[in-house]
Scaffold this active site. Structure first.
Site, short mmCIF file in Angstrom:
data_model
loop_
_atom_site.label_atom_id
_atom_site.label_comp_id
_atom_site.label_asym_id
_atom_site.label_seq_id
_atom_site.Cartn_x
_atom_site.Cartn_y
_atom_site.Cartn_z
N ASN A 176 0.88 -1.17 0.00
CA ASN A 176 0.00 0.00 0.00
C ASN A 176 0.91 1.22 0.00
O ASN A 176 1.55 1.54 1.01
CB ASN A 176 -0.92 0.02 1.22
CG ASN A 176 -1.81 1.24 1.27
OD1 ASN A 176 -1.40 2.35 0.91
ND2 ASN A 176 -3.04 1.08 1.74
N TYR A 213 -7.65 -3.72 -2.10
CA TYR A 213 -7.59 -2.69 -1.06
C TYR A 213 -8.97 -2.67 -0.39
O TYR A 213 -9.93 -2.13 -0.91
CB TYR A 213 -7.25 -1.34 -1.68
CG TYR A 213 -7.24 -0.17 -0.73
CD1 TYR A 213 -6.75 -0.31 0.57
CD2 TYR A 213 -7.72 1.07 -1.12
CE1 TYR A 213 -6.74 0.76 1.45
CE2 TYR A 213 -7.70 2.15 -0.26
CZ TYR A 213 -7.22 2.00 1.02
OH TYR A 213 -7.21 3.06 1.89
N ASP A 250 -3.83 -4.67 1.24
CA ASP A 250 -4.17 -4.02 2.50
C ASP A 250 -5.60 -4.43 2.83
O ASP A 250 -6.55 -3.91 2.25
CB ASP A 250 -4.05 -2.51 2.34
CG ASP A 250 -4.54 -1.75 3.56
OD1 ASP A 250 -4.90 -2.38 4.57
OD2 ASP A 250 -4.59 -0.50 3.48
N ASP A 279 2.94 5.00 4.81
CA ASP A 279 2.64 4.59 6.18
C ASP A 279 2.54 3.07 6.31
O ASP A 279 2.50 2.53 7.41
CB ASP A 279 1.38 5.27 6.71
CG ASP A 279 0.16 5.11 5.81
OD1 ASP A 279 0.33 4.72 4.63
OD2 ASP A 279 -0.95 5.40 6.27
#
Length: 252
Positions: free
Chosen positions: A7, A106, A145, A242
């Protein structure tokens, strides 16, 4: 075969940081992205030797997925096997190869106030039906993710996060149901007791440096591929997002 999932939280920003160096260094056979956050024509990636497949969200700067593969697939589909209009957020791509399906996804976030939890749970039901249908045809490798820490071992502070988005009973149960349907969490299958291995950290100050994270990015595989697994790894040292990249090494 070496597979990577990441991601990137915006591929354009990630490319300006470390993406291309990491991409070429890792030399994956298949490289999957989530949260690309762009529209068609907004980036031109010269990735020699790779076929590129992109699924863009209708909303600008939001969601999106991509797959880069050295091996050309037999077919590529977008969405959950339904009308494409039913999946406007660009969240899933499926590549069919001779002996397996490769799916990157996702998963929708339930949001901090859980206002999207009902949508999330509906999505999970559709995904379960979709993956089990594929699995009846040929084995499935499913990555991305998935926006859930399945077990307490998968996040730093499980007690204080119980009931929060990504660690609700409902979301965790959906993952349990998927695994019970004939799939395995490859990292946890190989490393059932390994702690402090996470794939996402808040941008709050010093959180990543202190490794206060969550493992919410996964490679899920059809159970019958378990004997083909060589290794699963988490590249927490790679910055640029992140989230960090995850890797699966498998004989297939």
């Amino acid at each position: 075969m070496k597979l990577v999932s990441w991601n990137v939280n915006g591929i354009r920003a990630c490319v300006r940081k470390v993406f291309l160096d990491y991409f070429h260094d890792v030399d994956a056979d298949i490289f999957c992205l989530q949260e690309t956050k762009l529209q068609e024509g907004q980036i031109d990636l010269d990735l020699e030797g790779y076929h590129q497949y992109w699924n863009y969200a209708e909303k600008k700067g939001y969601s999106g997925t991509a797959v880069f593969t050295k091996r050309e697939p037999l077919s590529v589909t977008y969405g959950l096997g339904e009308d494409e209009d039913s999946e406007p957020e660009g969240r899933i791509i499926t590549l069919e190869f001779e002996t397996f399906y490769m799916v990157t996804m996702y998963t929708p976030n339930a949001k901090r106030d859980l206002s999207r939890l009902d949508y999330r749970l509906e999505w999970e039901g559709r995904v379960l039906n979709y993956l089990t249908a594929l699995d009846k045809v040929k084995p499935v490798l499913f990555c991305g993710d998935l926006n859930v820490a399945h077990q307490e071992i998968d996040l730093k502070n499980p007690k204080s996060n119980t009931g929060n988005s990504g660690f609700t009973d409902e979301e965790r149960q959906c993952m349990t149901e998927l695994l019970d349907a004939g799939f395995i969490d490859t990292f946890r299958h190989l490393y059932p007791e390994k702690t402090d291995h996470y794939t996402w950290w808040s941008y709050m100050r010093n959180v990543r440096e202190r490794n206060i994270g969550w493992r919410i990015d996964y490679f899920i595989a059809s159970e019958r591929l378990a004997s083909s697994l060589n290794d699963a790894d988490i590249h927490a040292h790679v910055l640029g997002s992140d989230h960090c990249p995850i890797l699966l090494d498998i004989e297939i």
